[in-house]
Design a protein around this motif. Structure first.
Motif, PDB file in Angstrom:
ATOM      1  N   MET A   1       7.632   6.206  -6.172  1.00 36.63           N
ATOM      2  CA  MET A   1       6.672   5.141  -6.422  1.00 36.63           C
ATOM      3  C   MET A   1       7.169   3.819  -5.864  1.00 36.63           C
ATOM      4  O   MET A   1       6.443   3.068  -5.232  1.00 36.63           O
ATOM      5  N   ALA A   2       8.449   3.587  -6.090  1.00 43.40           N
ATOM      6  CA  ALA A   2       9.001   2.303  -5.671  1.00 43.40           C
ATOM      7  C   ALA A   2       9.001   2.149  -4.159  1.00 43.40           C
ATOM      8  O   ALA A   2       9.038   1.044  -3.640  1.00 43.40           O
ATOM      9  N   SER A   3       8.939   3.289  -3.442  1.00 48.48           N
ATOM     10  CA  SER A   3       9.026   3.209  -1.993  1.00 48.48           C
ATOM     11  C   SER A   3       7.689   2.833  -1.355  1.00 48.48           C
ATOM     12  O   SER A   3       7.616   2.579  -0.165  1.00 48.48           O
ATOM     13  N   VAL A   4       6.643   2.800  -2.100  1.00 44.88           N
ATOM     14  CA  VAL A   4       5.333   2.463  -1.536  1.00 44.88           C
ATOM     15  C   VAL A   4       5.221   0.953  -1.369  1.00 44.88           C
ATOM     16  O   VAL A   4       5.455   0.200  -2.309  1.00 44.88           O
ATOM     17  N   THR A   5       4.897   0.523  -0.168  1.00 41.31           N
ATOM     18  CA  THR A   5       4.805  -0.917   0.069  1.00 41.31           C
ATOM     19  C   THR A   5       3.405  -1.414  -0.283  1.00 41.31           C
ATOM     20  O   THR A   5       2.450  -0.627  -0.364  1.00 41.31           O
ATOM     21  N   ASP A   6       3.309  -2.723  -0.449  1.00 38.64           N
ATOM     22  CA  ASP A   6       2.006  -3.314  -0.739  1.00 38.64           C
ATOM     23  C   ASP A   6       1.028  -3.057   0.405  1.00 38.64           C
ATOM     24  O   ASP A   6      -0.172  -2.866   0.185  1.00 38.64           O
ATOM     25  N   GLU A   7       1.550  -3.075   1.626  1.00 41.69           N
ATOM     26  CA  GLU A   7       0.709  -2.842   2.797  1.00 41.69           C
ATOM     27  C   GLU A   7       0.103  -1.443   2.754  1.00 41.69           C
ATOM     28  O   GLU A   7      -1.091  -1.245   3.002  1.00 41.69           O
ATOM     29  N   GLU A   8       0.967  -0.474   2.374  1.00 42.85           N
ATOM     30  CA  GLU A   8       0.486   0.906   2.273  1.00 42.85           C
ATOM     31  C   GLU A   8      -0.562   1.038   1.163  1.00 42.85           C
ATOM     32  O   GLU A   8      -1.554   1.738   1.314  1.00 42.85           O
ATOM     33  N   LEU A   9      -0.306   0.332   0.067  1.00 43.73           N
ATOM     34  CA  LEU A   9      -1.252   0.394  -1.045  1.00 43.73           C
ATOM     35  C   LEU A   9      -2.616  -0.141  -0.643  1.00 43.73           C
ATOM     36  O   LEU A   9      -3.650   0.370  -1.063  1.00 43.73           O
ATOM     37  N   LYS A  10      -2.600  -1.180   0.168  1.00 45.44           N
ATOM     38  CA  LYS A  10      -3.868  -1.788   0.588  1.00 45.44           C
ATOM     39  C   LYS A  10      -4.709  -0.799   1.396  1.00 45.44           C
ATOM     40  O   LYS A  10      -5.932  -0.852   1.360  1.00 45.44           O
ATOM     41  N   GLN A  11      -4.038   0.066   2.135  1.00 46.41           N
ATOM     42  CA  GLN A  11      -4.758   1.013   2.991  1.00 46.41           C
ATOM     43  C   GLN A  11      -5.321   2.188   2.181  1.00 46.41           C
ATOM     44  O   GLN A  11      -6.154   2.927   2.679  1.00 46.41           O
ATOM     45  N   MET A  12      -4.860   2.334   0.953  1.00 44.86           N
ATOM     46  CA  MET A  12      -5.243   3.515   0.174  1.00 44.86           C
ATOM     47  C   MET A  12      -6.594   3.341  -0.509  1.00 44.86           C
ATOM     48  O   MET A  12      -7.037   2.221  -0.740  1.00 44.86           O
ATOM     49  N   THR A  13      -7.191   4.476  -0.842  1.00 43.35           N
ATOM     50  CA  THR A  13      -8.380   4.424  -1.693  1.00 43.35           C
ATOM     51  C   THR A  13      -7.907   4.179  -3.128  1.00 43.35           C
ATOM     52  O   THR A  13      -6.712   4.321  -3.441  1.00 43.35           O
ATOM     53  N   GLN A  14      -8.838   3.852  -4.000  1.00 46.69           N
ATOM     54  CA  GLN A  14      -8.475   3.602  -5.397  1.00 46.69           C
ATOM     55  C   GLN A  14      -7.826   4.847  -6.008  1.00 46.69           C
ATOM     56  O   GLN A  14      -6.845   4.762  -6.741  1.00 46.69           O
ATOM     57  N   GLU A  15      -8.361   6.020  -5.674  1.00 43.68           N
ATOM     58  CA  GLU A  15      -7.810   7.270  -6.188  1.00 43.68           C
ATOM     59  C   GLU A  15      -6.351   7.440  -5.777  1.00 43.68           C
ATOM     60  O   GLU A  15      -5.484   7.800  -6.572  1.00 43.68           O
TER      61      GLU A  15
ATOM     62  N   TYR B   1      -0.046  -5.476  -9.160  1.00 45.85           N
ATOM     63  CA  TYR B   1      -0.984  -4.387  -8.929  1.00 45.85           C
ATOM     64  C   TYR B   1      -1.701  -4.625  -7.606  1.00 45.85           C
ATOM     65  O   TYR B   1      -1.768  -5.740  -7.121  1.00 45.85           O
ATOM     66  N   PRO B   2      -2.243  -3.585  -7.016  1.00 46.94           N
ATOM     67  CA  PRO B   2      -2.792  -3.738  -5.666  1.00 46.94           C
ATOM     68  C   PRO B   2      -3.923  -4.752  -5.585  1.00 46.94           C
ATOM     69  O   PRO B   2      -4.154  -5.316  -4.538  1.00 46.94           O
ATOM     70  N   TRP B   3      -4.624  -4.993  -6.677  1.00 44.83           N
ATOM     71  CA  TRP B   3      -5.707  -5.970  -6.599  1.00 44.83           C
ATOM     72  C   TRP B   3      -5.232  -7.403  -6.881  1.00 44.83           C
ATOM     73  O   TRP B   3      -6.004  -8.329  -6.894  1.00 44.83           O
ATOM     74  N   ALA B   4      -3.931  -7.543  -7.163  1.00 44.45           N
ATOM     75  CA  ALA B   4      -3.373  -8.887  -7.294  1.00 44.45           C
ATOM     76  C   ALA B   4      -2.984  -9.351  -5.890  1.00 44.45           C
ATOM     77  O   ALA B   4      -2.190  -8.712  -5.221  1.00 44.45           O
ATOM     78  N   PRO B   5      -3.554 -10.444  -5.433  1.00 37.36           N
ATOM     79  CA  PRO B   5      -3.369 -10.816  -4.028  1.00 37.36           C
ATOM     80  C   PRO B   5      -1.965 -11.333  -3.711  1.00 37.36           C
ATOM     81  O   PRO B   5      -1.299 -11.905  -4.565  1.00 37.36           O
TER      82      PRO B   5
END
Lengths: 454, 289
Positions: B1-15, B47-51
């Motif tokens: 989990m910790a290895s996921v970057t914010d950039e990667e999270l932005k590209q993901m779907t909500q699921e 969280y991903p929706w926190a800018p």
């Protein structure tokens, strides 16, 4: 007995010389005094109240005959859609009028919490986190989910708040009004303790007051804070234990929530002092009527929802509570029974494990639940298959709904929420007075001079 | 989990985000449900929706004619535009200002706030030049909040992390239900401070009112002045060298280190007498223990 012998008279199975038995001090009361004399403290237990109070069984429906037009019982539609907090930007829309009330992870096992969530989702209804914070899988499995803001704020996390479909302020519960929550040390495992920021193994007694507000004026501002934090999207609900219901609900309305939840004294608990469970609160039928009147008197019918919980066992109870004025019903205790609470399952040996027969267990507080529902013990938890349990929860919720529809149709309603007090009669004077409906076979409502002007 | 970057999270779907953030721990079939979620897993504060914001991008907002909702909406909008430093002018004691900020941000409030100011926050650094009303920074998860003047009651109620500092005096029930983090009061604190405290540290440079630390489960309270009385199950303990070093560093950080140092501070901890009582009955004990 040889032919021709007269049957021998059986000796009396009672002592005719005995003057009588004490009503005030029967053997159970004496036992209680003996035990407390040794313990030096109040006795703890789970479950709900044991004594008889005016209850749903004391009301009966007056279905259509010639004066009312009935709805075809198994064919014509009877809508059950239920909306909690219609004013909110995103009201909580349920397919059925019943949802699962807040019961904490800690009081209940992981398997029980997730099974409740899955069963509720299958039935198109909601669950609630209860005390102690969010477990991710409960949120995941719940399509509609209340996040509880409770006095202790155990595990309360604003990041989880913004994931919620509704926020419930826990102000009190029906079975121990005025008291905080209890979770005995046997259930405060490392995991539960970490979620609640507590030392593991302690007897956790939650505060009875919220930390950041004291009275209704502060609460109104607190509600505003939660609305701001959630961008005014989700409904805010206040959960009150039923006590001075009319005045409490008037004050609650002034705090401007989207929904008010009244918990009758029939409600259960995972742990609490026995006497508090027996001797605090007001029966549901009285509480709903008073709460409904308070909301209506302030002109908020249709704006602020009224949720009721406490002692709901079947669809008749659901329908009666709705008829008296509830907009939605929450269940806890009976949902636990759907999970297997007090069931004689092959894996369990109740007398050896808990000292009680199935059907008589109230030992949730010990953490030794024989069916894996109210425990954190890994071995006991294995006794609850979450897949089957979720199915049972769904079946029970579905059954409650179709049973309630049965009464609504019989009373001529095509919408479950069209049930009204006029569809009910009371079987006892007490029920008539509390529920504000006429005594069966009469036009007399106890305590009301002119029943036309109730 | 910790290895996921914010950039990667932005590209993901909500699921996909839900799974990546550890919200989904197992498949929805069979006994796989027995896999436990991990309470020790790293909790993401963003969280991903926190800018993502840039601290060097600064703006000012005159809140004089704005409602609380308008101010809070504007803060969110500005954060979405990448502003990392926001100055609120003329707050005029509005309630619930700056609540629910779940991301990094420099928030400077020039003036005073009402009830529940900057409550339910996770990450921002807040500086308030005036006074604050009741329940400032309640349930704060992380970040820093520094108030230059006085604060009302229930200051830092149920906070779980971060540094909450009031350079003046505060009302009663400071740090009630506190679950972590640090509360520092430059002046005095009122009655029932640290009531049912669970974790964290509270430092009061001045005096403390009656019933300090009543029913505290755990945590530590340091008081530089007089203590009117201790609450139920609160006891004094020895001030260790480690405590002194921590106090010195922490107070220095916020310009509150007394000239005479920290040797005179009194340390208050839980007596732990209320941790357990014999909650089982003899017949239950026989079966369970």
């Amino acid at each position: 007995m040889a032919d021709g012998d007269l049957p021998q008279k059986k000796p009396l199975n009672r002592d005719v010389n005995r003057i009588g038995d004490s009503f005030i001090f029967p053997p159970r009361v004496m036992d209680d005094i003996h035990i407390k004399s040794e313990l030096g403290r109040y006795r703890m237990r789970g479950f709900s109240l044991f004594k008889k109070i005016p209850h749903w069984d004391d009301l009966t429906f007056l279905p259509g005959t010639l004066t009312r037009f009935v709805i075809e019982g198994y064919r014509e539609k009877c809508e059950t859609k239920t909306v909690i907090g219609p004013r909110a930007k995103k009201p909580l829309e349920l397919d059925i009028p019943v949802y699962i009330t807040g019961m904490s992870f800690g009081a209940l096992s992981y398997e029980a919490k997730t099974a409740l969530a899955r069963g509720a989702t299958m039935a198109g209804t909601a669950t609630c986190s209860g005390e102690g914070g969010m477990i991710p899988d409960e949120r995941r499995f719940s399509s509609k989910w209340f996040y509880q803001c409770i006095q202790s704020r155990y595990g309360f996390n604003p990041n989880h708040l913004v994931l919620a479909d509704g926020c419930e302020f826990f102000i009190g519960q029906g079975c121990k009004v005025g008291l905080g929550g209890h979770l005995m040390g046997q259930k405060v495992t490392d995991q539960v303790a970490e979620m609640r920021s507590l030392p593991a193994g302690i007897d956790q007694r939650s505060p009875a007051r919220h930390p950041d507000w004291l009275g209704p004026d502060d609460l109104a501002l607190k509600i505003q804070e939660i609305r701001e934090a959630t961008d005014w999207q989700i409904p805010i609900q206040l959960k009150l234990g039923a006590a001075r219901v009319y005045d409490d609900v008037r004050m609650a309305v002034k705090c401007d929530p989207d929904s008010i939840y009244i918990d009758g004294m029939e409600g259960g608990t995972g742990a609490g002092p026995h006497l508090a469970t027996e001797d605090t609160g007001v029966p549901g039928m009285a509480a709903i009527r008073q709460a409904r009147k308070a909301i209506d008197d302030l002109g908020k019918r249709g704006e602020i929802s009224l949720v009721y919980a406490g002692g709901i066992r079947n669809g008749a109870d659901v329908a009666k509570a709705i008829a008296l004025g509830a907009d939605a019903i929450a269940i806890g205790h009976s949902a636990m029974m759907a999970l297997n609470c007090n069931k004689d399952i092959p894996e369990a040996n109740y007398p050896e494990e808990i000292g009680a027969e199935p059907g008589y267990c109230y030992h949730c507080h010990t953490g030794r639940c024989p069916v894996g529902v109210a425990t954190q013990d890994p071995k006991l938890r294995e006794r609850l298959d979450p897949d089957e349990a979720a199915e049972r929860v769904y079946n029970f919720l579905h059954t409650l709904t179709i049973e309630a529809q049965l009464f609504a149709r019989a009373c001529g309603k095509t919408y479950l929420h069209s049930l009204e007090p006029e569809d009910l009669a009371a079987l006892t004077m007490e029920a008539s007075a509390m529920a504000g409906v006429p005594l069966a076979g009469t036009n007399h409502t106890v305590g009301v001079e002119d029943y036309h002007h109730l | 989990m910790a290895s996921v970057t914010d950039e990667e999270l932005k590209q993901m779907t909500q699921e996909e985000r839900v799974t990546a953030l550890g919200m989904r721990t197992e498949a929805l079939t069979g006994k796989s449900l027995y896999v436990e979620f991990d309470p020790d897993a790293e909790e993401r504060f963003t969280y991903p929706w926190a800018p993502d914001v840039d601290f060097n991008k600064r703006t000012e907002l005159d809140t004089d004619k704005m409602t609380t909702t308008e101010v809070n909406s504007s803060i969110r909008e500005l954060m979405r535009e990448g502003y990392g430093t926001i100055v609120l002018k003329n707050p005029r004691g509005k309630h619930s200002l700056g609540v629910g900020i779940l991301s990094r941000l420099n928030l400077i409030i020039e003036g005073s706030t009402g009830y529940f100011g900057v409550g339910l926050i996770d990450g921002p650094n807040v500086r308030i030049s005036g006074r604050v009303g009741w329940s400032c920074a309640e349930n704060m998860m992380s970040g820093t909040v520094v108030i230059e003047k006085n604060a009302g009651s229930t200051f830092g109620a149920a906070i779980r992390g971060g540094d909450l500092v009031c350079k003046g005096s505060v009302g009663s029930r400071t740090g009630i239900d506190m679950k972590g983090g640090t509360i520092i009061v430059g002046g005095d604190t009122g009655a029932l401070s640290g009531f049912m405290m669970q974790r964290g540290r509270m430092v009061v440079c001045g005096n403390a009112g009656k019933n300090l630390g009543d029913s505290m489960y755990d945590g530590t309270i340091f008081v530089g002045g007089e203590i009117k009385s201790l609450g139920v199950d609160a006891v004094t303990a020895e001030l260790t060298d480690l405590d002194k070093a921590w106090l010195t560093r922490k107070l220095k950080q916020y310009g509150l280190l007394p000239d005479k140092g920290v040797d005179h501070f009194t340390k208050v901890v839980a007596g732990k007498q209320l941790w357990n009582y014999d909650n089982l009955e003899p017949n239950e004990k026989k079966l369970i223990l």
